[in-house]
Enzyme design. Structure first.
Site: not given
Length: 183
Positions: A119-121
């Site tokens: 997700g965020c990475v």
């Protein structure tokens, strides 16, 4: 804490990841490069802004503004002079001043750590590249609740967007910066 505390519905198994991040923080600080944190936090207005994302992932409502869930895990806590940027979506760039901060420090690369890999990475690594910087992802310093998604995402980032390296390779590169600053 929302991603590291076992009581959170967003938890990932990140104990080894946190240790790797702690080691990277020490090396980055010795190398005198900017360290920037992000958190995800939703106040009432933010819930309206991020409505579509929250509808897709209702567990994000755990990240209530002012709650302990949005605080940075104490094991890798920021120093007072290290910015903590609040984001409402996956990428550390979207809706934050990260691009300006990196430009003001004349950065050319960005080391991306944290959760979750898929997700965020991933979103941040893609945006690092799209903003003209070279993304570096130390594989031991990122984590996900889904091992298959973690592995597939690291493969994808390394293939298309940035460099997925070992923690030791990243620590060695940061150590070389310390030597360069001393000389």
């Amino acid at each position: 804490n929302g991603f590291t505390d076992p009581a959170s519905p967003l938890v990932c198994d990140l104990d080894d990841t946190i240790d790797a991040i702690r080691r990277l923080l020490e090396a980055a600080r010795r190398a005198d490069i900017p360290v920037v944190y992000t958190t995800v936090s939703y106040g009432e207005g933010d819930k309206v802004t991020a409505k579509a994302f929250i509808e897709k992932v209702p567990a994000l409502l755990t990240l209530e503004a002012g709650s302990p869930w949005v605080e940075i895990d104490a094991r890798v806590a920021p120093r007072p002079e290290e910015p903590v940027l609040n984001k409402l979506y996956a990428s550390a760039f979207f809706g934050t001043p990260l691009g300006s901060l990196l430009a003001s420090h004349q950065c050319d690369s960005v080391i991306v750590t944290g959760a979750s890999t898929s997700g965020c990475v991933r979103a941040t690594a893609v945006d690092v590249l799209q903003h003209g910087y070279r993304p570096v992802v130390p594989r031991e310093a990122v984590g996900d609740r889904n091992p298959a998604a973690h592995d597939a995402t690291l493969y994808d980032i390394d293939l298309k967007y940035g460099d997925v390296v070992s923690l030791d390779e990243c620590l060695e590169a940061l150590g070389a910066l310390v030597g360069a600053h001393a000389g």
